[in-house]
Motif scaffolding. Sequence first.
Motif, PDB file in Angstrom:
ATOM      1  N   GLN A  92     -11.336  -5.361   9.429  1.00 23.50           N
ATOM      2  CA  GLN A  92     -10.300  -5.712  10.392  1.00 23.50           C
ATOM      3  C   GLN A  92     -10.546  -4.992  11.696  1.00 23.50           C
ATOM      4  O   GLN A  92     -11.012  -3.858  11.714  1.00 23.50           O
ATOM      5  N   ARG A 155     -12.389  -1.760  10.541  1.00 24.13           N
ATOM      6  CA  ARG A 155     -11.816  -0.996   9.441  1.00 24.13           C
ATOM      7  C   ARG A 155     -12.095  -1.771   8.168  1.00 24.13           C
ATOM      8  O   ARG A 155     -11.685  -2.919   8.027  1.00 24.13           O
ATOM      9  N   GLY A 156     -12.859  -1.146   7.274  1.00 24.70           N
ATOM     10  CA  GLY A 156     -13.242  -1.858   6.064  1.00 24.70           C
ATOM     11  C   GLY A 156     -12.065  -2.041   5.121  1.00 24.70           C
ATOM     12  O   GLY A 156     -11.238  -1.147   4.979  1.00 24.70           O
ATOM     13  N   THR A 157     -11.970  -3.207   4.486  1.00 20.85           N
ATOM     14  CA  THR A 157     -10.951  -3.408   3.460  1.00 20.85           C
ATOM     15  C   THR A 157     -11.597  -3.360   2.084  1.00 20.85           C
ATOM     16  O   THR A 157     -11.075  -2.764   1.157  1.00 20.85           O
ATOM     17  N   ILE A 158     -12.756  -4.002   1.954  1.00 17.54           N
ATOM     18  CA  ILE A 158     -13.472  -3.979   0.683  1.00 17.54           C
ATOM     19  C   ILE A 158     -14.361  -2.737   0.634  1.00 17.54           C
ATOM     20  O   ILE A 158     -14.458  -2.060  -0.378  1.00 17.54           O
TER      21      ILE A 158
ATOM     22  N   GLY B  62      -6.653   1.532   2.798  1.00 15.51           N
ATOM     23  CA  GLY B  62      -7.358   0.584   3.659  1.00 15.51           C
ATOM     24  C   GLY B  62      -7.456  -0.817   3.095  1.00 15.51           C
ATOM     25  O   GLY B  62      -7.735  -1.752   3.829  1.00 15.51           O
ATOM     26  N   ALA B  63      -7.244  -0.971   1.785  1.00 13.67           N
ATOM     27  CA  ALA B  63      -7.357  -2.301   1.192  1.00 13.67           C
ATOM     28  C   ALA B  63      -6.174  -3.153   1.666  1.00 13.67           C
ATOM     29  O   ALA B  63      -5.042  -2.686   1.701  1.00 13.67           O
ATOM     30  N   ASP B  64      -6.448  -4.407   2.083  1.00 13.84           N
ATOM     31  CA  ASP B  64      -5.355  -5.230   2.580  1.00 13.84           C
ATOM     32  C   ASP B  64      -4.865  -6.208   1.532  1.00 13.84           C
ATOM     33  O   ASP B  64      -3.934  -6.962   1.757  1.00 13.84           O
ATOM     34  N   SER B  68      -9.307  -6.602  -2.614  1.00 18.00           N
ATOM     35  CA  SER B  68     -10.281  -5.707  -1.994  1.00 18.00           C
ATOM     36  C   SER B  68     -10.049  -4.255  -2.396  1.00 18.00           C
ATOM     37  O   SER B  68     -10.738  -3.365  -1.936  1.00 18.00           O
TER      38      SER B  68
END
Lengths: 380, 387
Positions: A92, A155-158, B62-64, B68
């Motif tokens: 993101q 910004r990493g999500t996975i 941080g996972a949305d 994830s």
Amino acid sequence: MRFLPLITAYLGRHKRRTLLTMASVALALFLFASLRTVVTTLRAAADFGSARRLVSTNASGLIFPLPVAYAQRLATVPGVEKVTWANWFGGQYGDGKRFFANFAIDAKSYLDLYPEMSVPADQRAAFLQDRSGALIGSRLVDLFGWHVGQNVTLRGTIFPGEWTFTVRGVYTPTDPVINDDAMMFHWAYLDERSGRNGMAGWYILQIDHPQNGPRVGKAIDDMFRNSSAPTKTGTEQAFNASFATMWGNVSLLMNTIGMAVVFAILLVAANAMMMSARERTRELAVLKTIGFSDRRLFGLVMLEAGIITVTGAVVGLGAAKVLYRATNFNAAGFLPGFDVNGTTLAVGAVIALVLMLASGIVPAVRAARLPVVAALRNVE
Amino acid sequence: MKIPLTYNLRSVRQRPVSTALTALGIGLVVAVFIGMLALANGFAAALTRTGSERNVLVLRKGADSEMSSGLDREAISILTGSPHVARGPDGRALASAESYVVIPLGRMGDTTKLANVVVRGVSGQAWQVRNNVALLAGTRPATGKNEVCVGKRLVGRFPNTGLGETMHFAGRPWTVTCHFAAAGSAFESEIWGENEQIMPAMRRDAFQSLAFRLADPASFDEAKRVLEGDKRVTVDVYRESAFYAKQSELLGRILRILAIMITGIMAVGAVFGAVNTMYAAVASRAPEIAVLLTLGFRPRSILASFLVESAVIAGVGGVVGCLLALPMNGIVTSTTNWANFSEIAFGFRITPGLLLAGLIFAVVMGVLGGFFPARRASKVPVVQAIR
């Protein structure tokens, strides 16, 4: 043509009414064109795909990776010319409100396989050289004001953490169906930093001849059938189509609304035409008395309806065509290549003709059949 | 002095066709308005109801989305040991560590059309933690067997989802032992199985999330602060209801914007129609209006009277629109929730509030469309008109 002044006078008799009716026809056709273009854009996305490209994914689903070691084995399958792979990143940017696709690619082979992504030669070379470089779609330049050489942090999500890339190139898709708002970077960089060791999200293969597609696909799936990660291979078109079907019944919804819109406006236009014809009963009777034939009166009333609907249609369809192109609309990345196509314009024109017939026929027939004596009786 | 409503009603009856056409036009706009908002409503309701106020959902920082996220066993045991987790009567923590994967399943009828369906591996506590989940038929999957429980929205839409039938995914056969309902929530579009079976089959060694019941419902902020501040784990803590509501944000917003844009443009067209009709009505009734003015009715009363007439015609259209929209209620449709890439089935949801909004919308269209013609009526020059 010599009746043009007469028709203009009719239309000018109630300027407001004429304009309002034209405007409602224009709005209806604008809406119709917009809704239909959603459907055609989705369909174009589903039909996109080079016949010479196959996509291999994990048979358990797209979210499961495949070992990157498969690349070498895939390259040995007869019929396969080039192999590349990519991995979804799903980072993101900023507040994360504007979604855009970002994924890791095996850069050189990927760009070789996608000649539809045009990158200036120097930028391409710079991207290939920089391990933490990124390639961005032309729309992202407009959207976020990024420029070549700038550092961009996702910004990493996975893959947790902050990931900073340097923009090294901007690509422009030569096929409008390809997203122009994606961001790509080096798979090797992702692999190294994430420590997940050699996993690819999906493979893309170029084959020698489209007709070999099914055979090559089967050979690949057979090769990995009993491995820990069996594959599912299909044409790129089928791969894209699977995303389009994920929208569910959008097409049905859009078409239903489109019908309702057209029908609602038909009522409005027909109503206005009937009102104006009714008010003119006496005038029409006078015209008959001075020698206008039934057929000519029918034609006059029809022509009047035609001018209203055709003007409305030209304005509405034209506005849709021009507006979406001028604003480069793509529904926040969901509908790349959103453009009102020729078929839609043609269908819109047919609808305008139907509107003309439907709204003009009752008043026109009534005018043609008008009994002169009865109509004139009330004239002072 | 007010002009009696009967005057308007009788006048309307004088020109039934044009009135009916105008009303029907407005009705269609209202029907589309209600239909599209019902769609947005249904979608939002499905996700909002998924979560409970009293539950907490923990994801990796941080996972949305659950997809994830990832939490290892150590993190799970640290989190489950927190004093903020409620305990059941048997003293065990009311917490469910869950694994979450999305698999492609062929649809009923055309199995080449794939949909992404959520498979959720749950622990035994899940059925207590998620207290909106209720078994409809069958028995819960037995421990140690390849058995699954299927959400009711999947039944009939995907093959082999009947009780006792066998589904194939992740390279194994799975026997369907039960169907469950979850108050219309997104869980109803999921397949639930035991973590001990699902995780090895999907080759997962980490969980995706932890859902637990708060020991004290009021202590959410405190729990969030403590868990997110715990150095041993890197997690984000959400109130479960807020988390799922957020998942519906993107698509819900798209649907709402679409509904407002489409019906907005349609409404302008329909208002134009109403303006035409009302102007024609005023023009043909000029002598009557002049008589009313001569009788001593104020221009203001005439204005009000025509506005009311226009509003009544539009109101009738609104009622027609509501009637046209009502059969849509409950129709199940599906789309992909792009937040987690999985398919979710939900029903059109027409609420009384929505119907009321449709009616108000119709009346507003009528008043807007009637205003200028009504003003014209109130200014009819008496002498000329009555001649």
